[in-house]
Scaffold this motif. Structure first.
Motif, PDB file in Angstrom:
ATOM      1  N   ALA A 238      -5.231  -8.987   8.010  1.00  0.00           N
ATOM      2  CA  ALA A 238      -3.931  -8.553   7.506  1.00  0.00           C
ATOM      3  C   ALA A 238      -3.129  -7.910   8.632  1.00  0.00           C
ATOM      4  O   ALA A 238      -3.674  -7.202   9.466  1.00  0.00           O
ATOM      5  CB  ALA A 238      -4.121  -7.545   6.369  1.00  0.00           C
TER       6      ALA A 238
ATOM      7  N   TYR B 228       0.839  -1.180   0.000  1.00  0.00           N
ATOM      8  CA  TYR B 228       0.000   0.000   0.000  1.00  0.00           C
ATOM      9  C   TYR B 228       0.883   1.242   0.000  1.00  0.00           C
ATOM     10  O   TYR B 228       1.991   1.231   0.540  1.00  0.00           O
ATOM     11  CB  TYR B 228      -0.896   0.034   1.248  1.00  0.00           C
ATOM     12  CG  TYR B 228      -1.924  -1.059   1.309  1.00  0.00           C
ATOM     13  CD1 TYR B 228      -1.580  -2.337   1.752  1.00  0.00           C
ATOM     14  CD2 TYR B 228      -3.235  -0.842   0.900  1.00  0.00           C
ATOM     15  CE1 TYR B 228      -2.515  -3.353   1.795  1.00  0.00           C
ATOM     16  CE2 TYR B 228      -4.180  -1.853   0.945  1.00  0.00           C
ATOM     17  CZ  TYR B 228      -3.813  -3.102   1.386  1.00  0.00           C
ATOM     18  OH  TYR B 228      -4.737  -4.107   1.422  1.00  0.00           O
TER      19      TYR B 228
ATOM     20  N   LEU C 250       3.588   0.714   2.784  1.00  0.00           N
ATOM     21  CA  LEU C 250       3.251  -0.272   3.801  1.00  0.00           C
ATOM     22  C   LEU C 250       3.081  -1.640   3.176  1.00  0.00           C
ATOM     23  O   LEU C 250       2.535  -1.774   2.082  1.00  0.00           O
ATOM     24  CB  LEU C 250       1.972   0.127   4.514  1.00  0.00           C
ATOM     25  CG  LEU C 250       2.083   1.371   5.396  1.00  0.00           C
ATOM     26  CD1 LEU C 250       0.734   2.048   5.553  1.00  0.00           C
ATOM     27  CD2 LEU C 250       2.654   1.009   6.754  1.00  0.00           C
TER      28      LEU C 250
ATOM     29  N   PHE D  44       0.150  -5.494   9.326  1.00  0.00           N
ATOM     30  CA  PHE D  44       0.965  -4.509   8.635  1.00  0.00           C
ATOM     31  C   PHE D  44       2.318  -4.317   9.297  1.00  0.00           C
ATOM     32  O   PHE D  44       2.454  -4.445  10.517  1.00  0.00           O
ATOM     33  CB  PHE D  44       0.251  -3.154   8.604  1.00  0.00           C
ATOM     34  CG  PHE D  44      -0.882  -3.080   7.629  1.00  0.00           C
ATOM     35  CD1 PHE D  44      -2.117  -3.630   7.923  1.00  0.00           C
ATOM     36  CD2 PHE D  44      -0.710  -2.465   6.391  1.00  0.00           C
ATOM     37  CE1 PHE D  44      -3.163  -3.574   7.022  1.00  0.00           C
ATOM     38  CE2 PHE D  44      -1.756  -2.392   5.485  1.00  0.00           C
ATOM     39  CZ  PHE D  44      -2.982  -2.950   5.800  1.00  0.00           C
ATOM     40  N   GLY D  45       3.302  -3.993   8.453  1.00  0.00           N
ATOM     41  CA  GLY D  45       4.596  -3.571   8.967  1.00  0.00           C
ATOM     42  C   GLY D  45       4.570  -2.089   9.322  1.00  0.00           C
ATOM     43  O   GLY D  45       3.534  -1.430   9.216  1.00  0.00           O
ATOM     44  N   GLN D  46       5.718  -1.577   9.752  1.00  0.00           N
ATOM     45  CA  GLN D  46       5.811  -0.180  10.154  1.00  0.00           C
ATOM     46  C   GLN D  46       6.012   0.753   8.959  1.00  0.00           C
ATOM     47  O   GLN D  46       5.894   1.968   9.100  1.00  0.00           O
ATOM     48  CB  GLN D  46       6.954   0.010  11.149  1.00  0.00           C
ATOM     49  CG  GLN D  46       6.692  -0.659  12.490  1.00  0.00           C
ATOM     50  CD  GLN D  46       5.429  -0.138  13.125  1.00  0.00           C
ATOM     51  OE1 GLN D  46       5.296   1.042  13.441  1.00  0.00           O
ATOM     52  NE2 GLN D  46       4.453  -1.008  13.329  1.00  0.00           N
TER      53      GLN D  46
END
Lengths: 111, 114
Positions: free
Chosen positions: B103, B35, B90, B105-107
């Motif tokens: 889902a 994203y 992201l 998410f990473g940072q």
């Protein structure tokens, strides 16, 4: 994705319940309702999801109306750390894991 | 269990250059989605990979591409960078493509194009 409508912003007093509404009147029978939140400068965080029945986990409760056209995310005892943008998402059932984020609701928890 | 790891966290590039961002999903997760988040457009879906195959694609130009490796790690590449590509990128991982899958998410990687 089914279109969702959320208020732009809400305030909540610390320690009180935060009730965040979402309208999704075009939802299809097999589409789930998801809630994510994004605290400033961090990646979104999964909160909860549901199909028809109300759901509860350690973070929140999700209340889905019987006609499934709207839902409410409830944070039972809001803390300052719950200040974030909350997104209500109804992914298309044939779109894999694609999430369409709208503007969300900016929740401000105040002391 | 380790979360989603994105590298690098911050990046500064010059217009016209290309950039590669990396995402390591949660162990056992086979789906990786990317994203882009900007102040003006919000969070927008780029593409999703599942078992090394692109399954969904958002409305972005061909300068944005990605791939997934056999260990589920994913990379996204942006060629011929433009100022407007400055954003938080992201990555999200999911166990499967089934309905009702959440889902994680990473940072993110914050890319600045100058």
């Amino acid at each position: 994705d089914a279109k969702t409508t959320q208020p732009t912003s809400m305030d909540c007093a610390e320690g009180r319940a935060a009730n965040l509404p979402c309208n999704h009147s075009t939802i299809s029978g097999n589409e789930y309702v998801y809630w994510y939140r994004q605290i400033h400068s961090q990646g979104p965080q999964y909160i909860i999801h549901g199909l028809k029945n109300n759901e509860t986990n350690e973070m929140a409760s999700l209340i889905i109306t019987e006609d499934r056209k709207s839902s409410t995310l409830i944070l039972p005892h809001a803390t300052l750390r719950d200040t974030a943008v909350y997104y209500c998402i109804v992914p298309q059932s044939n779109a894999g894991n694609m999430l369409t984020f709208g503007g969300g609701t900016r929740l401000m928890v105040k002391p | 269990k380790a979360g989603v790891t994105q590298t690098p966290r911050y990046l500064i590039k010059t217009r016209g250059q290309q950039v590669t961002l990396s995402c390591s999903p949660i162990s056992g997760h086979r789906s990786v989605s990317w994203y882009q988040q900007t102040p003006g457009q919000g969070l927008q879906f780029l593409f999703e990979y599942f078992s090394e195959t692109q399954r969904n694609k958002g409305n972005f130009p061909g300068r944005f591409s990605g791939r997934q490796f056999s260990n589920s790690r994913s990379e996204m590449n942006v060629s011929t960078l433009e100022l407007g590509d400055s954003a938080l990128y992201l990555c999200a991982s999911s166990f499967s493509q089934g309905r009702g899958t959440e889902a994680f998410f990473g940072q993110g990687t914050r890319l600045t194009v100058v």
